[in-house]
Design a protein around this motif. Sequence first.
Motif, PDB file in Angstrom:
ATOM      1  N   GLU A 174      45.282   5.354  71.017  1.00  0.00           N
ATOM      2  CA  GLU A 174      43.898   5.637  70.643  1.00  0.00           C
ATOM      3  C   GLU A 174      43.189   6.324  71.800  1.00  0.00           C
ATOM      4  OE1 GLU A 174      39.946   3.032  69.700  1.00  0.00           O
ATOM      5  OE2 GLU A 174      41.831   2.325  68.819  1.00  0.00           O
ATOM      6  N   ASP A 175      42.414   7.368  71.482  1.00  0.00           N
ATOM      7  CA  ASP A 175      41.698   8.134  72.499  1.00  0.00           C
ATOM      8  C   ASP A 175      40.657   8.993  71.794  1.00  0.00           C
ATOM      9  OD1 ASP A 175      40.985   9.131  74.987  1.00  0.00           O
ATOM     10  OD2 ASP A 175      42.989   9.818  75.497  1.00  0.00           O
ATOM     11  N   ARG A 233      39.448  12.306  70.276  1.00  0.00           N
ATOM     12  CA  ARG A 233      40.174  13.418  69.655  1.00  0.00           C
ATOM     13  C   ARG A 233      39.187  14.468  69.175  1.00  0.00           C
ATOM     14  NH1 ARG A 233      44.975  12.008  71.612  1.00  0.00           N
ATOM     15  NH2 ARG A 233      45.409   9.853  71.106  1.00  0.00           N
ATOM     16  N   ALA A 239      40.937   4.162  64.207  1.00  0.00           N
ATOM     17  CA  ALA A 239      41.347   3.450  65.431  1.00  0.00           C
ATOM     18  C   ALA A 239      42.762   2.904  65.277  1.00  0.00           C
ATOM     19  CB  ALA A 239      40.373   2.306  65.717  1.00  0.00           C
ATOM     20  N   ALA A 240      43.338   2.457  66.388  1.00  0.00           N
ATOM     21  CA  ALA A 240      44.695   1.912  66.397  1.00  0.00           C
ATOM     22  C   ALA A 240      44.832   0.707  65.464  1.00  0.00           C
ATOM     23  CB  ALA A 240      45.107   1.533  67.821  1.00  0.00           C
ATOM     24  N   ASP A 241      43.755  -0.058  65.272  1.00  0.00           N
ATOM     25  CA  ASP A 241      43.819  -1.237  64.397  1.00  0.00           C
ATOM     26  C   ASP A 241      43.591  -0.891  62.923  1.00  0.00           C
ATOM     27  OD1 ASP A 241      41.072  -0.815  64.150  1.00  0.00           O
ATOM     28  OD2 ASP A 241      40.504  -2.788  64.929  1.00  0.00           O
ATOM     29  N   THR A 297      36.608   4.986  62.220  1.00  0.00           N
ATOM     30  CA  THR A 297      35.554   5.068  63.234  1.00  0.00           C
ATOM     31  C   THR A 297      34.560   6.191  62.966  1.00  0.00           C
ATOM     32  OG1 THR A 297      36.891   6.518  64.635  1.00  0.00           O
ATOM     33  CG2 THR A 297      37.090   4.135  65.000  1.00  0.00           C
ATOM     34  N   ARG A 302      36.955   8.866  67.986  1.00  0.00           N
ATOM     35  CA  ARG A 302      37.948   8.030  68.666  1.00  0.00           C
ATOM     36  C   ARG A 302      38.994   7.654  67.633  1.00  0.00           C
ATOM     37  NH1 ARG A 302      38.589   6.515  73.431  1.00  0.00           N
ATOM     38  NH2 ARG A 302      39.828   4.682  73.931  1.00  0.00           N
ATOM     39  N   ALA A 303      40.274   7.925  67.963  1.00  0.00           N
ATOM     40  CA  ALA A 303      41.303   7.690  66.945  1.00  0.00           C
ATOM     41  C   ALA A 303      42.705   7.636  67.520  1.00  0.00           C
ATOM     42  CB  ALA A 303      41.246   8.809  65.905  1.00  0.00           C
ATOM     43  N   LYS A 304      43.546   6.916  66.821  1.00  0.00           N
ATOM     44  CA  LYS A 304      44.998   7.002  66.978  1.00  0.00           C
ATOM     45  C   LYS A 304      45.548   7.815  65.813  1.00  0.00           C
ATOM     46  CE  LYS A 304      49.347   4.583  66.883  1.00  0.00           C
ATOM     47  NZ  LYS A 304      50.150   4.157  67.974  1.00  0.00           N
ATOM     48  N   TYR A 305      44.826   7.783  64.682  1.00  0.00           N
ATOM     49  CA  TYR A 305      45.203   8.512  63.480  1.00  0.00           C
ATOM     50  C   TYR A 305      44.012   9.343  63.007  1.00  0.00           C
ATOM     51  CZ  TYR A 305      48.386   4.503  63.361  1.00  0.00           C
ATOM     52  OH  TYR A 305      49.289   3.526  63.690  1.00  0.00           O
TER      53      TYR A 305
END
Length: 184
Positions: free
Chosen positions: A111-112, A114, A131-133, A137, A156-159
């Motif tokens: 997660e960061d 993007r 988010a990673a969870d 977001t 902010r996202a991992k996906y």
Amino acid sequence: MPRRVTVLEVGLLVVLVGLAGCAGMGTSVESTATSTTDPATTAGATTADTPVSTPGSGYETRTVTLRDENGTRLATVDVWVADTFTKRYVGLSDTSALEPGRGMLFVFDGEDGRSFVMRNMDFPLDMVFVAADGTITTIHHAPVESDGDLTEYTGRAKYVLEVPMGYTNRTGVDVGDRLRVDGA
């Protein structure tokens, strides 16, 4: 026919990635491309007269499920998984239209912050930052742009899930809802 990335574009990407690394920047600029519609929703579907192009070979496919805070299923989307730098950069930018219920899921190592742009897109998108969870977001509604000055859509996202513009409104998907990748 999928658009090929030129040597000049690859060279420019290498320079930009190197500069971002030197500056300690935690963001990445990605192409957007995509789409999907819930099987129960036909908006955003292609017609028999619209040719459908798909990403090149090598994309894994998955199904993502979007649920509200009570766990109620809002939508499902069959996605192509963009999990490498090249796949994330190209995205669905060379896709002219999508079949109903299709989209793209951009997957990152962690997660960061993007940033995505509408590079070479023929149709508008909703960009869903997750988010990673699995918590949504940010959601952006991104119209088609010329390749001149491109708007950066950040979160902010991992996906990041890309679907046709208006999809999140039609299905009731909102910030705080959850995304689950089947089989993950």
